[in-house]
Design a protein around this motif. Structure first.
Motif, PDB file in Angstrom:
ATOM      1  N   GLU A  38       0.827  -1.195   0.000  1.00  0.00           N
ATOM      2  CA  GLU A  38       0.000   0.000   0.000  1.00  0.00           C
ATOM      3  C   GLU A  38       0.867   1.254   0.000  1.00  0.00           C
ATOM      4  OE1 GLU A  38      -2.869   1.479   3.318  1.00  0.00           O
ATOM      5  OE2 GLU A  38      -3.825  -0.193   2.265  1.00  0.00           O
ATOM      6  N   VAL A  39       0.598   2.148  -0.960  1.00  0.00           N
ATOM      7  CA  VAL A  39       1.353   3.398  -1.089  1.00  0.00           C
ATOM      8  C   VAL A  39       0.416   4.536  -1.465  1.00  0.00           C
ATOM      9  CG1 VAL A  39       3.536   2.334  -1.771  1.00  0.00           C
ATOM     10  CG2 VAL A  39       1.879   2.950  -3.518  1.00  0.00           C
ATOM     11  N   ALA A  40       0.878   5.742  -1.197  1.00  0.00           N
ATOM     12  CA  ALA A  40       0.162   6.931  -1.662  1.00  0.00           C
ATOM     13  C   ALA A  40       0.531   7.141  -3.127  1.00  0.00           C
ATOM     14  CB  ALA A  40       0.554   8.143  -0.826  1.00  0.00           C
ATOM     15  N   LEU A  41      -0.464   7.309  -3.955  1.00  0.00           N
ATOM     16  CA  LEU A  41      -0.226   7.567  -5.374  1.00  0.00           C
ATOM     17  C   LEU A  41      -0.301   9.060  -5.628  1.00  0.00           C
ATOM     18  CD1 LEU A  41      -2.333   4.688  -6.935  1.00  0.00           C
ATOM     19  CD2 LEU A  41       0.123   4.767  -6.577  1.00  0.00           C
ATOM     20  N   PRO A  42       0.416   9.599  -6.601  1.00  0.00           N
ATOM     21  CA  PRO A  42       1.248   8.892  -7.579  1.00  0.00           C
ATOM     22  C   PRO A  42       2.596   8.493  -6.986  1.00  0.00           C
ATOM     23  CG  PRO A  42       1.389  11.236  -7.983  1.00  0.00           C
ATOM     24  CD  PRO A  42       0.410  11.053  -6.853  1.00  0.00           C
ATOM     25  N   ILE A  43       3.172   7.443  -7.568  1.00  0.00           N
ATOM     26  CA  ILE A  43       4.504   6.995  -7.163  1.00  0.00           C
ATOM     27  C   ILE A  43       5.248   6.528  -8.407  1.00  0.00           C
ATOM     28  CG2 ILE A  43       3.783   4.614  -6.630  1.00  0.00           C
ATOM     29  CD1 ILE A  43       5.849   4.787  -4.258  1.00  0.00           C
ATOM     30  N   LYS A  44       6.544   6.781  -8.412  1.00  0.00           N
ATOM     31  CA  LYS A  44       7.390   6.367  -9.526  1.00  0.00           C
ATOM     32  C   LYS A  44       7.919   4.963  -9.267  1.00  0.00           C
ATOM     33  CE  LYS A  44       8.765  11.068 -10.530  1.00  0.00           C
ATOM     34  NZ  LYS A  44       9.864  12.032 -10.545  1.00  0.00           N
ATOM     35  N   LEU A  45       8.224   4.274 -10.349  1.00  0.00           N
ATOM     36  CA  LEU A  45       8.706   2.896 -10.266  1.00  0.00           C
ATOM     37  C   LEU A  45       9.928   2.771  -9.359  1.00  0.00           C
ATOM     38  CD1 LEU A  45       8.620  -0.059 -11.139  1.00  0.00           C
ATOM     39  CD2 LEU A  45       9.904   0.599 -13.184  1.00  0.00           C
ATOM     40  N   GLY A  46      10.915   3.638  -9.525  1.00  0.00           N
ATOM     41  CA  GLY A  46      12.130   3.555  -8.710  1.00  0.00           C
ATOM     42  C   GLY A  46      11.838   3.669  -7.228  1.00  0.00           C
TER      43      GLY A  46
ATOM     44  N   GLY B 235      11.290   6.668 -13.702  1.00  0.00           N
ATOM     45  CA  GLY B 235      10.237   7.647 -13.504  1.00  0.00           C
ATOM     46  C   GLY B 235       8.869   7.205 -13.964  1.00  0.00           C
ATOM     47  N   HIS B 236       8.730   5.964 -14.427  1.00  0.00           N
ATOM     48  CA  HIS B 236       7.429   5.450 -14.860  1.00  0.00           C
ATOM     49  C   HIS B 236       6.443   5.517 -13.688  1.00  0.00           C
ATOM     50  CE1 HIS B 236       4.516   2.859 -16.894  1.00  0.00           C
ATOM     51  NE2 HIS B 236       4.427   2.194 -15.757  1.00  0.00           N
ATOM     52  N   HIS B 237       5.294   6.160 -13.899  1.00  0.00           N
ATOM     53  CA  HIS B 237       4.291   6.289 -12.833  1.00  0.00           C
ATOM     54  C   HIS B 237       3.437   5.032 -12.762  1.00  0.00           C
ATOM     55  CE1 HIS B 237       4.763  10.492 -11.546  1.00  0.00           C
ATOM     56  NE2 HIS B 237       5.294  10.630 -12.758  1.00  0.00           N
ATOM     57  N   LEU B 238       3.283   4.533 -11.549  1.00  0.00           N
ATOM     58  CA  LEU B 238       2.478   3.334 -11.317  1.00  0.00           C
ATOM     59  C   LEU B 238       1.048   3.701 -10.955  1.00  0.00           C
ATOM     60  CD1 LEU B 238       5.094   1.356  -9.213  1.00  0.00           C
ATOM     61  CD2 LEU B 238       4.521   1.019 -11.625  1.00  0.00           C
ATOM     62  N   ASP B 239       0.129   2.803 -11.283  1.00  0.00           N
ATOM     63  CA  ASP B 239      -1.285   2.970 -10.971  1.00  0.00           C
ATOM     64  C   ASP B 239      -1.729   1.883 -10.003  1.00  0.00           C
ATOM     65  OD1 ASP B 239      -1.785   5.167 -12.772  1.00  0.00           O
ATOM     66  OD2 ASP B 239      -1.735   3.718 -14.428  1.00  0.00           O
TER      67      ASP B 239
END
Length: 75
Positions: free
Chosen positions: A5-13, A48-52
């Motif tokens: 569980e994470v706060a979005l948006p988040i980058k792949l790295g 920097g790819h943004h995850l959903d």
């Protein structure tokens, strides 16, 4: 498969490090650049790819794969 569980948006790295697929940010960068990380089954080499919500991030190892599903933090 585990969920993280994470706060979005988040980058792949950032996600690779937070989900403990890598111990350091530098290690996460190297794994991504080397093509060891997939997002939804596709190799992703951009840190920097943004995850959903619902994306599946996997680390491909010689003896299998470790997969973690992105889960949006509520609230």
């Amino acid at each position: 498969m585990n969920q993280f569980e994470v706060a979005l948006p988040i980058k792949l790295g950032q996600f690779v490090k937070l989900a403990s697929l890598a111990e350091t940010g530098g290690e996460a960068r190297e794994m991504i650049e080397m093509g060891d990380i997939t997002v939804n089954g596709q190799v992703e080499t951009r840190r920097g790819h943004h995850l959903d919500d619902g994306d599946v991030v996997a680390l491909n190892l010689a003896d299998g794969e470790v997969a973690v599903q992105v889960s949006a933090r509520q609230g």
